[in-house]
Each structure stands twice: as C-alpha cells, then as structure tokens.
Design a protein around this motif. Structure first.
Motif, PDB file in Angstrom:
ATOM      1  N   LEU A  91       0.830  -1.208   0.000  1.00  0.00           N
ATOM      2  CA  LEU A  91       0.000   0.000   0.000  1.00  0.00           C
ATOM      3  C   LEU A  91       0.868   1.264   0.000  1.00  0.00           C
ATOM      4  O   LEU A  91       0.517   2.264  -0.631  1.00  0.00           O
ATOM      5  CB  LEU A  91      -0.967  -0.015   1.179  1.00  0.00           C
ATOM      6  N   ALA A  92       2.014   1.204   0.673  1.00  0.00           N
ATOM      7  CA  ALA A  92       2.940   2.338   0.645  1.00  0.00           C
ATOM      8  C   ALA A  92       3.549   2.507  -0.744  1.00  0.00           C
ATOM      9  O   ALA A  92       3.698   3.631  -1.233  1.00  0.00           O
ATOM     10  CB  ALA A  92       4.032   2.149   1.694  1.00  0.00           C
ATOM     11  N   VAL A  93       3.871   1.401  -1.408  1.00  0.00           N
ATOM     12  CA  VAL A  93       4.387   1.481  -2.779  1.00  0.00           C
ATOM     13  C   VAL A  93       3.303   2.030  -3.696  1.00  0.00           C
ATOM     14  O   VAL A  93       3.582   2.855  -4.576  1.00  0.00           O
ATOM     15  CB  VAL A  93       4.905   0.107  -3.264  1.00  0.00           C
ATOM     16  N   ARG A  94       2.063   1.610  -3.494  1.00  0.00           N
ATOM     17  CA  ARG A  94       0.939   2.127  -4.283  1.00  0.00           C
ATOM     18  C   ARG A  94       0.870   3.647  -4.184  1.00  0.00           C
ATOM     19  O   ARG A  94       0.735   4.342  -5.189  1.00  0.00           O
ATOM     20  CB  ARG A  94      -0.367   1.506  -3.784  1.00  0.00           C
ATOM     21  N   GLU A  95       0.962   4.168  -2.978  1.00  0.00           N
ATOM     22  CA  GLU A  95       0.922   5.629  -2.805  1.00  0.00           C
ATOM     23  C   GLU A  95       2.109   6.289  -3.492  1.00  0.00           C
ATOM     24  O   GLU A  95       1.980   7.371  -4.067  1.00  0.00           O
ATOM     25  CB  GLU A  95       0.869   5.999  -1.324  1.00  0.00           C
ATOM     26  N   ALA A  96       3.269   5.643  -3.461  1.00  0.00           N
ATOM     27  CA  ALA A  96       4.446   6.177  -4.148  1.00  0.00           C
ATOM     28  C   ALA A  96       4.228   6.200  -5.659  1.00  0.00           C
ATOM     29  O   ALA A  96       4.678   7.126  -6.342  1.00  0.00           O
ATOM     30  CB  ALA A  96       5.687   5.362  -3.797  1.00  0.00           C
ATOM     31  N   VAL A  97       3.522   5.209  -6.195  1.00  0.00           N
ATOM     32  CA  VAL A  97       3.214   5.194  -7.630  1.00  0.00           C
ATOM     33  C   VAL A  97       2.358   6.403  -7.981  1.00  0.00           C
ATOM     34  O   VAL A  97       2.662   7.135  -8.933  1.00  0.00           O
ATOM     35  CB  VAL A  97       2.500   3.883  -8.040  1.00  0.00           C
ATOM     36  N   ALA A 127      -2.112  -3.344 -10.523  1.00  0.00           N
ATOM     37  CA  ALA A 127      -1.174  -2.880 -11.542  1.00  0.00           C
ATOM     38  C   ALA A 127      -1.477  -1.423 -11.864  1.00  0.00           C
ATOM     39  O   ALA A 127      -2.619  -0.959 -11.704  1.00  0.00           O
ATOM     40  CB  ALA A 127      -1.277  -3.742 -12.793  1.00  0.00           C
ATOM     41  N   TYR A 128      -0.447  -0.719 -12.334  1.00  0.00           N
ATOM     42  CA  TYR A 128      -0.538   0.720 -12.576  1.00  0.00           C
ATOM     43  C   TYR A 128       0.149   1.014 -13.899  1.00  0.00           C
ATOM     44  O   TYR A 128       1.321   0.703 -14.080  1.00  0.00           O
ATOM     45  CB  TYR A 128       0.132   1.489 -11.420  1.00  0.00           C
ATOM     46  N   ARG A 129      -0.619   1.603 -14.824  1.00  0.00           N
ATOM     47  CA  ARG A 129      -0.128   1.902 -16.160  1.00  0.00           C
ATOM     48  C   ARG A 129      -0.381   3.376 -16.443  1.00  0.00           C
ATOM     49  O   ARG A 129      -1.400   3.917 -16.026  1.00  0.00           O
ATOM     50  CB  ARG A 129      -0.876   1.039 -17.165  1.00  0.00           C
ATOM     51  N   VAL A 134       3.505  -1.171 -13.778  1.00  0.00           N
ATOM     52  CA  VAL A 134       4.132  -1.610 -12.537  1.00  0.00           C
ATOM     53  C   VAL A 134       3.070  -2.436 -11.829  1.00  0.00           C
ATOM     54  O   VAL A 134       1.930  -1.996 -11.687  1.00  0.00           O
ATOM     55  CB  VAL A 134       4.535  -0.391 -11.670  1.00  0.00           C
ATOM     56  N   ARG A 135       3.432  -3.638 -11.419  1.00  0.00           N
ATOM     57  CA  ARG A 135       2.484  -4.528 -10.752  1.00  0.00           C
ATOM     58  C   ARG A 135       3.005  -4.812  -9.361  1.00  0.00           C
ATOM     59  O   ARG A 135       4.215  -4.951  -9.153  1.00  0.00           O
ATOM     60  CB  ARG A 135       2.358  -5.811 -11.578  1.00  0.00           C
ATOM     61  N   LEU A 136       2.115  -4.922  -8.397  1.00  0.00           N
ATOM     62  CA  LEU A 136       2.493  -5.152  -6.999  1.00  0.00           C
ATOM     63  C   LEU A 136       1.979  -6.506  -6.542  1.00  0.00           C
ATOM     64  O   LEU A 136       0.845  -6.877  -6.846  1.00  0.00           O
ATOM     65  CB  LEU A 136       1.910  -4.059  -6.100  1.00  0.00           C
ATOM     66  N   GLY A 137       2.809  -7.207  -5.802  1.00  0.00           N
ATOM     67  CA  GLY A 137       2.380  -8.504  -5.311  1.00  0.00           C
ATOM     68  C   GLY A 137       3.332  -9.050  -4.266  1.00  0.00           C
ATOM     69  O   GLY A 137       4.229  -8.364  -3.781  1.00  0.00           O
ATOM     70  N   GLU A 138       3.123 -10.303  -3.953  1.00  0.00           N
ATOM     71  CA  GLU A 138       3.923 -11.004  -2.954  1.00  0.00           C
ATOM     72  C   GLU A 138       4.725 -12.080  -3.670  1.00  0.00           C
ATOM     73  O   GLU A 138       4.179 -12.835  -4.476  1.00  0.00           O
ATOM     74  CB  GLU A 138       2.997 -11.623  -1.910  1.00  0.00           C
ATOM     75  N   GLN A 139       6.017 -12.123  -3.394  1.00  0.00           N
ATOM     76  CA  GLN A 139       6.894 -13.120  -3.997  1.00  0.00           C
ATOM     77  C   GLN A 139       7.690 -13.764  -2.873  1.00  0.00           C
ATOM     78  O   GLN A 139       8.457 -13.077  -2.195  1.00  0.00           O
ATOM     79  CB  GLN A 139       7.823 -12.434  -5.012  1.00  0.00           C
ATOM     80  N   ALA A 140       7.508 -15.035  -2.676  1.00  0.00           N
ATOM     81  CA  ALA A 140       8.217 -15.775  -1.619  1.00  0.00           C
ATOM     82  C   ALA A 140       8.038 -15.101  -0.263  1.00  0.00           C
ATOM     83  O   ALA A 140       8.978 -14.953   0.509  1.00  0.00           O
ATOM     84  CB  ALA A 140       9.702 -15.914  -1.964  1.00  0.00           C
ATOM     85  N   GLY A 141       6.802 -14.642   0.017  1.00  0.00           N
ATOM     86  CA  GLY A 141       6.493 -14.033   1.303  1.00  0.00           C
ATOM     87  C   GLY A 141       6.987 -12.605   1.468  1.00  0.00           C
ATOM     88  O   GLY A 141       6.940 -12.061   2.563  1.00  0.00           O
ATOM     89  N   ARG A 142       7.466 -11.988   0.390  1.00  0.00           N
ATOM     90  CA  ARG A 142       7.993 -10.623   0.466  1.00  0.00           C
ATOM     91  C   ARG A 142       7.239  -9.708  -0.485  1.00  0.00           C
ATOM     92  O   ARG A 142       6.778 -10.143  -1.538  1.00  0.00           O
ATOM     93  CB  ARG A 142       9.476 -10.634   0.089  1.00  0.00           C
ATOM     94  N   PRO A 143       7.125  -8.429  -0.126  1.00  0.00           N
ATOM     95  CA  PRO A 143       6.505  -7.480  -1.043  1.00  0.00           C
ATOM     96  C   PRO A 143       7.374  -7.335  -2.291  1.00  0.00           C
ATOM     97  O   PRO A 143       8.607  -7.299  -2.194  1.00  0.00           O
ATOM     98  CB  PRO A 143       6.477  -6.164  -0.261  1.00  0.00           C
ATOM     99  N   ILE A 161      10.031   3.821 -10.121  1.00  0.00           N
ATOM    100  CA  ILE A 161       8.676   3.996 -10.642  1.00  0.00           C
ATOM    101  C   ILE A 161       8.696   4.950 -11.830  1.00  0.00           C
ATOM    102  O   ILE A 161       8.068   4.694 -12.863  1.00  0.00           O
ATOM    103  CB  ILE A 161       7.726   4.489  -9.528  1.00  0.00           C
ATOM    104  N   GLU A 162       9.423   6.048 -11.699  1.00  0.00           N
ATOM    105  CA  GLU A 162       9.513   7.016 -12.801  1.00  0.00           C
ATOM    106  C   GLU A 162      10.079   6.358 -14.058  1.00  0.00           C
ATOM    107  O   GLU A 162       9.553   6.542 -15.160  1.00  0.00           O
ATOM    108  CB  GLU A 162      10.395   8.194 -12.400  1.00  0.00           C
ATOM    109  N   ARG A 163      11.129   5.575 -13.919  1.00  0.00           N
ATOM    110  CA  ARG A 163      11.728   4.915 -15.084  1.00  0.00           C
ATOM    111  C   ARG A 163      10.741   3.955 -15.739  1.00  0.00           C
ATOM    112  O   ARG A 163      10.703   3.858 -16.964  1.00  0.00           O
ATOM    113  CB  ARG A 163      13.010   4.198 -14.695  1.00  0.00           C
ATOM    114  N   ALA A 164       9.961   3.235 -14.950  1.00  0.00           N
ATOM    115  CA  ALA A 164       8.984   2.301 -15.518  1.00  0.00           C
ATOM    116  C   ALA A 164       7.855   3.053 -16.229  1.00  0.00           C
ATOM    117  O   ALA A 164       7.510   2.738 -17.370  1.00  0.00           O
ATOM    118  CB  ALA A 164       8.411   1.396 -14.430  1.00  0.00           C
ATOM    119  N   LEU A 165       7.303   4.056 -15.572  1.00  0.00           N
ATOM    120  CA  LEU A 165       6.158   4.771 -16.142  1.00  0.00           C
ATOM    121  C   LEU A 165       6.513   5.609 -17.365  1.00  0.00           C
ATOM    122  O   LEU A 165       5.628   6.013 -18.117  1.00  0.00           O
ATOM    123  CB  LEU A 165       5.491   5.646 -15.079  1.00  0.00           C
ATOM    124  N   THR A 166       7.807   5.874 -17.572  1.00  0.00           N
ATOM    125  CA  THR A 166       8.242   6.664 -18.730  1.00  0.00           C
ATOM    126  C   THR A 166       9.179   5.870 -19.642  1.00  0.00           C
ATOM    127  O   THR A 166       9.879   6.447 -20.471  1.00  0.00           O
ATOM    128  CB  THR A 166       8.943   7.967 -18.278  1.00  0.00           C
TER     129      THR A 166
END
Length: 154
Positions: free
Chosen positions: A41-47, A70-72, A82-91, A137-142
């Motif tokens: 949720l913190a990463v979401r706000e940063a996006v 996901a955020y496009r 940019v997609r957000l999820g859990e990988q091996a128990g980690r954000p 995030i900036e590099r991904a979105l641009t």
C-alpha cells in the motif's frame, strides 16, 4: 515525522488525497499477508505520487493484472505497467521482463534484492528506500517515452 516518509519509512499520506481503492483491487490487497500488504500500500501511494510529477504519463490507471494491483500510464506508449504482489512471502514490484528496467534498477539500488528480470523485492520490516523507489517507478512509467528520446547515430 520526516518529510519523505512516515513510520518505518512509509510515505506520510496524512493530509493528502487518498486514492480510492476499487473493490476488486482492495480484495487483491486483502489477499496478501499483513506486513506485506502495508508495504504494498505504501508502494501504491508512491506510484500515484510519482505519476503526479510526470505530466507525460497523464496519471496512472489502476487495475488488476494476473490478479494483482497494476498501474499503467493513462497515456498510451509512454511507459510500462508496474504490478504489486507477494513473492516468496515478500513485497514485490514487478515490471515487464523484456525491458532493461531491472538492470537499470540494479544500477540505481544494487543493495536491494531482485528476482531475475522481473521483480524488485522489499523487506517488510525495513524502511522503504523512498528516493530509489520513486526513481524506479519514474523509469517504468516513462520507459517508452525515454527510449524514443534516445537518438542513435547512423
């Protein structure tokens, strides 16, 4: 409270407009464990905060991809999702594996953990690296916008 983050290095969003979670996106966040959810949720706000500083994106559109938030960029052809999820128990923050983004991210924040060419993994108990996160995030979105701006000599 620090200007760049709240408790545990999370963005301080008090007094700022919170971005409404659609029911299906909220359900996706609810499906992950609590410490991971807090980071995501913190990463979401940063996006959203980063996209607001990038007029070329037209903002971001939030949706589900592979059952994950996901955020496009709203403008086509500017960047990648940019997609957000859990990988091996980690954000985790995922990007398209056929880009150079993870390689770029490694050069920016090599102390973070990465998985292949697709994901940045965050530690749910350590502060988020907010400056590096915003840059990633900036590099991904641009991504496409920046690639088009590169002129190669012929």
């Amino acid at each position: 409270m620090p200007a760049d983050g709240g408790a545990k290095g999370r963005p301080d969003i008090r007094g700022k407009e919170a971005h409404h979670l659609a029911h299906e996106v909220a359900a996706a966040f609810d499906a992950v464990t609590d410490p991971v959810r807090e980071v995501l949720l913190a990463v979401r706000e940063a996006v959203f905060a980063t996209a607001a500083e990038l007029p070329e994106t037209g903002g971001v559109r939030e949706y589900l991809a592979w059952g994950q938030p996901a955020y496009r960029p709203r403008r086509d052809g500017v960047g990648v999702a940019v997609r957000l999820g859990e990988q091996a128990g980690r954000p985790a923050m995922f990007v398209h594996c056929r880009t150079t983004l993870i390689s770029d991210f490694r050069s920016m924040a090599g102390y973070l953990e990465f998985e292949g060419r697709r994901a940045v993994l965050f530690d749910p108990v350590r502060p988020l690296p907010l400056t590096e996160l915003a840059a990633m995030i900036e590099r991904a979105l641009t991504y496409h916008h920046r690639q088009a701006a590169v002129s190669w000599p012929t």
